[in-house]
Design an enzyme around this catalytic site. Structure first.
Site, PDB file in Angstrom:
ATOM      1  NE  ARG A   1      -9.611 -10.198  -5.627  1.00 45.52           N
ATOM      2  CZ  ARG A   1      -9.346  -9.296  -4.706  1.00 45.52           C
ATOM      3  NH1 ARG A   1      -8.096  -8.920  -4.486  1.00 45.52           N
ATOM      4  NH2 ARG A   1     -10.317  -8.747  -4.007  1.00 45.52           N
TER       5      ARG A   1
ATOM      6  CE  LYS B   1      -4.049  -2.008   1.974  1.00 48.04           C
ATOM      7  NZ  LYS B   1      -4.934  -2.123   3.127  1.00 48.04           N
TER       8      LYS B   1
ATOM      9  CB  VAL C   1     -16.253 -11.813  -5.455  1.00 45.81           C
ATOM     10  CG1 VAL C   1     -17.609 -12.453  -5.203  1.00 45.81           C
ATOM     11  CG2 VAL C   1     -15.157 -12.589  -4.738  1.00 45.81           C
TER      12      VAL C   1
ATOM     13  N   GLY D   1      -8.865  -5.163   6.706  1.00 47.53           N
ATOM     14  CA  GLY D   1      -8.941  -4.466   7.988  1.00 47.53           C
ATOM     15  C   GLY D   1      -7.919  -4.948   9.009  1.00 47.53           C
TER      16      GLY D   1
ATOM     17  CE  LYS E   1     -15.414  -5.083  -1.982  1.00 42.14           C
ATOM     18  NZ  LYS E   1     -14.500  -5.288  -3.114  1.00 42.14           N
TER      19      LYS E   1
ATOM     20  CE  LYS F   1      -6.644   2.767   5.823  1.00 43.55           C
ATOM     21  NZ  LYS F   1      -7.253   2.951   4.488  1.00 43.55           N
TER      22      LYS F   1
ATOM     23  NE  ARG G   1     -19.105 -10.608  -2.490  1.00 48.98           N
ATOM     24  CZ  ARG G   1     -17.801 -10.416  -2.319  1.00 48.98           C
ATOM     25  NH1 ARG G   1     -17.156 -11.099  -1.393  1.00 48.98           N
ATOM     26  NH2 ARG G   1     -17.153  -9.543  -3.055  1.00 48.98           N
TER      27      ARG G   1
ATOM     28  CD  GLU H   1     -10.511  -2.082  -2.571  1.00 44.36           C
ATOM     29  OE1 GLU H   1     -10.634  -3.297  -2.628  1.00 44.36           O
ATOM     30  OE2 GLU H   1     -10.269  -1.465  -1.508  1.00 44.36           O
TER      31      GLU H   1
HETATM   32  C1  MV4 Z   1     -10.194   3.896   5.593  1.00 50.89           C
HETATM   33  C2  MV4 Z   1     -11.409   4.309   6.169  1.00 50.89           C
HETATM   34  C3  MV4 Z   1     -11.511   5.623   6.553  1.00 50.89           C
HETATM   35  N1  MV4 Z   1     -10.469   6.470   6.377  1.00 50.89           N
HETATM   36  N2  MV4 Z   1      -9.193   4.774   5.438  1.00 50.89           N
HETATM   37  C4  MV4 Z   1     -11.087  -0.778   5.587  1.00 50.89           C
HETATM   38  C5  MV4 Z   1     -10.386  -1.906   4.868  1.00 50.89           C
HETATM   39  C6  MV4 Z   1      -9.309  -1.263   4.075  1.00 50.89           C
HETATM   40  N3  MV4 Z   1      -9.196  -1.875   2.791  1.00 50.89           N
HETATM   41  C7  MV4 Z   1      -9.634   0.170   4.005  1.00 50.89           C
HETATM   42  N4  MV4 Z   1     -10.626   0.442   5.003  1.00 50.89           N
HETATM   43  C8  MV4 Z   1     -10.954   1.697   5.375  1.00 50.89           C
HETATM   44  N5  MV4 Z   1      -9.999   2.645   5.194  1.00 50.89           N
HETATM   45  C9  MV4 Z   1      -9.335   6.015   5.839  1.00 50.89           C
HETATM   46  N6  MV4 Z   1      -8.322   6.857   5.693  1.00 50.89           N
HETATM   47  C10 MV4 Z   1     -12.427   3.370   6.310  1.00 50.89           C
HETATM   48  C11 MV4 Z   1     -12.198   2.055   5.924  1.00 50.89           C
HETATM   49  C12 MV4 Z   1     -13.287   1.137   6.118  1.00 50.89           C
HETATM   50  C13 MV4 Z   1     -13.867   0.481   5.039  1.00 50.89           C
HETATM   51  C14 MV4 Z   1     -13.422   0.679   3.740  1.00 50.89           C
HETATM   52  C15 MV4 Z   1     -14.007   0.025   2.684  1.00 50.89           C
HETATM   53  C16 MV4 Z   1     -15.056  -0.820   2.924  1.00 50.89           C
HETATM   54  C17 MV4 Z   1     -15.513  -1.055   4.192  1.00 50.89           C
HETATM   55  C18 MV4 Z   1     -14.918  -0.409   5.264  1.00 50.89           C
HETATM   56  C19 MV4 Z   1     -15.406  -0.627   6.547  1.00 50.89           C
HETATM   57  C20 MV4 Z   1     -14.829   0.019   7.597  1.00 50.89           C
HETATM   58  C21 MV4 Z   1     -13.761   0.885   7.387  1.00 50.89           C
END
Ligand code: MV4
Length: 508
Positions: free
Chosen positions: A300, A124, A303, A173, A245, A166, A346, A283
């Site tokens: 990739r 990342k 789904v 997560g 999801k 992160k 799903r 994303e």
């Molecule tokens: C975030 C965010 C809020 N602010 N980043 C969760 C998994 C990871 N791939 C990225 N995620 C998030 N990043 C910042 N700076 C909130 C989330 C997040 C989230 C993102 C996408 C889909 C579902 C989520 C559920 C909770 C938090």
């Protein structure tokens, strides 16, 4: 750009996956006249992908580490069977750069991006640097791993609290922590870092400003080896639970044509800068003011690709196989027209009444929905035992209609037709979402489903009897009264014959 390799005819494809995605890829091969090689674990001897492929080869015992993750065995089978290419599907080896490289070295086409693009986008922090170089908007914060807690404090004060820690190697997560103030940062930093170290073998963490109640919206990309890259619109994926999801749709109800073009063009810029080829997804987080921020790239086929297929009329697997052979994309950006609305549910072997606990086991009854605008990507059958060794997704149910409202109604109709006996599923849980006023008004963000689940479900006042008793009592009530019973576990809209089917299937 590098010069394009000569195109190579693909005659035989090995599918390094199982379940519905393996079947999806086999179907595309049939249509294209490509021979197929399936691989399977001991748990999947009788799986549908094994049945549908032209030939099938055993990998090993059920655990993924001894079967679907054994890149060495898979490459050996590819060599032995004379496969020209390997499609990794999603999960398993699909984002493993070392495997992609091993395929390249063995002279076998990996249906996906080159290993170097996977490596650049797999971290990342490296992906954030690439996003900066390509001029994409991203969440403010660091683009390198934090070297010390002092550096974390400096960066956090610079961008302002609340912030998000992160893991650079993260996903789902894991190794992620929201931090509200200076006082919480030190302990969050060490726990995020050690969690990341345990989960990914790398404790590298970085900081981002926290985006409040964002939407998760992603752009589907397709790139050939001749420097052409197009975007196929977006998918709205905000309805999630524990970073899984649950519902995806295309297009997003909140994305205007202008926003789509800006997000799409940004995504294409990053893919071209990274030397990306094949299908991929960028994303984004989208905030309440419709600002979008690059989050990460999935290298990739995903789904949820069917919702994009429904609204674009394109076959993503056909196109993946085409560009993997070195052929140019047969369409340009202006050929991509979005039409109608598609929603995917799903369907999982899990029990919504028991904290979504996985519920693998023998499927004793299966009545699948159909009719206008319904697609189901599925690889289970009546008599099949859902193994406990893998993700318990049973099926993807996709509804397509001219408008979002009509697609939701069509999905409700299809869910009502759907009967799976013998195991608990989340089929009826979708009714709660699809009839919810906020969902219908597209007032959704990544916190939406948790909010819905924290509301007390309708009905139920007396203490709950055991589930079997509830179902049996409802069936009895109906048999006697002829009226549909309403209980906690049986929504009112379920038909009577279906309830008796469920009752019969419950203790098979
Ligand atoms: C975030 C965010 C809020 N602010 N980043 C969760 C998994 C990871 N791939 C990225 N995620 C998030 N990043 C910042 N700076 C909130 C989330 C997040 C989230 C993102 C996408 C889909 C579902 C989520 C559920 C909770 C938090």
């Amino acid at each position: 750009m590098l010069s394009a390799p000569p195109s190579r005819h693909l005659r035989k494809l090995l599918i390094a996956n199982r379940g519905e995605i393996a079947l999806r890829i086999i179907r595309a091969c049939r249509e294209l006249g490509i021979a197929t090689v399936a691989v399977y674990s001991d748990a999947d001897r009788a799986a549908l992908h094994v049945l549908h492929a032209d030939e099938a080869h055993r990998l090993g015992p059920a655990p993924a580490a001894e079967s679907y993750l054994r890149g060495d065995l898979i490459l050996e089978i590819a060599r032995k069977t004379g496969a020209d290419a390997i499609h990794p599907g999603y999960g398993f080896l699909s984002e493993n750069a070392a495997f992609a490289e091993a395929c390249e070295q063995a002279g076998i086409i990996f249906v996906g991006p080159p290993a170097y693009a996977m490596r650049m986008l797999g971290s990342k922090t490296r992906a954030r640097q690439a996003a900066d170089a390509a001029g994409l908007p991203r969440v403010p914060g660091s683009v390198k791993g934090l070297a010390s807690i002092e550096e974390a404090h400096t960066v956090a004060r610079e961008i302002g609290y609340p912030v998000m820690l992160k893991a650079a190697a993260g996903g789902g997560g894991k190794g992620m922590r929201a931090v509200a103030s200076d006082a919480e940062l030190a302990s969050a930093f060490s726990s995020a870092s050690s969690e990341a170290e345990r989960a990914f073998g790398s404790g590298e963490v970085y900081l981002e400003k926290l985006i409040a109640q964002p939407r998760h919206i992603e752009i589907q990309l397709l790139a050939d080896q001749h420097g052409h890259c197009i975007y196929l619109g977006e998918r709205e994926c905000s309805v999630q639970r524990r970073h899984q999801k649950v519902i995806e749709e295309a297009p997003s109800a909140v994305v205007s044509e202008d926003l789509r073009r800006r997000m799409g063009e940004a995504a294409v810029r990053l893919a071209l800068a990274a030397g990306y080829t094949n299908a991929g997804t960028i994303e984004f987080l989208v905030d309440a003011d419709f600002n979008f921020y690059f989050l990460e790239m999935n290298t990739r086929l995903q789904v949820e690709h069917p919702v994009t297929e429904m609204v674009t009329g394109l076959d993503l697997v056909h196109l993946q196989l085409l560009v993997a052979q070195g052929l140019p994309l047969p369409i340009t950006q202006s050929d991509v027209q979005l039409r109608g609305h598609a929603i995917e549910c799903r369907i999982y072997a899990e029990d919504p009444d028991n904290n979504f606990f996985p519920s693998p086991g023998l499927i004793t009854q299966l009545v699948q929905p159909g009719g206008p605008g319904i697609r189901e990507d599925c690889a289970v059958y009546s008599g099949w035992t859902v193994p406990l060794d893998y993700d318990p997704m049973l099926s993807k149910l996709i509804a397509y209609a001219p408008t979002r409202a009509a697609a939701i109604d069509r999905m409700l109709r299809a869910l009502d037709e759907y009967v799976i006996g013998g195991i608990a599923t989340n089929i009826q849980f979708f009714r709660r979402i699809l009839t919810d006023a906020d969902f219908r008004a597209a007032r959704i963000d990544t916190g939406y489903l948790d909010r819905l689940l924290s509301q007390t479900p309708v009905a139920s006042s007396a203490p709950e009897p055991a589930p079997d008793a509830v179902v049996l009592a409802a069936a009895l009530f109906e048999a006697v009264s002829g009226a549909p019973a309403s209980t906690n576990s049986i929504p009112q809209s379920e038909s009577r014959w279906k309830q008796s089917g469920r009752t019969g299937g419950l203790r098979a």
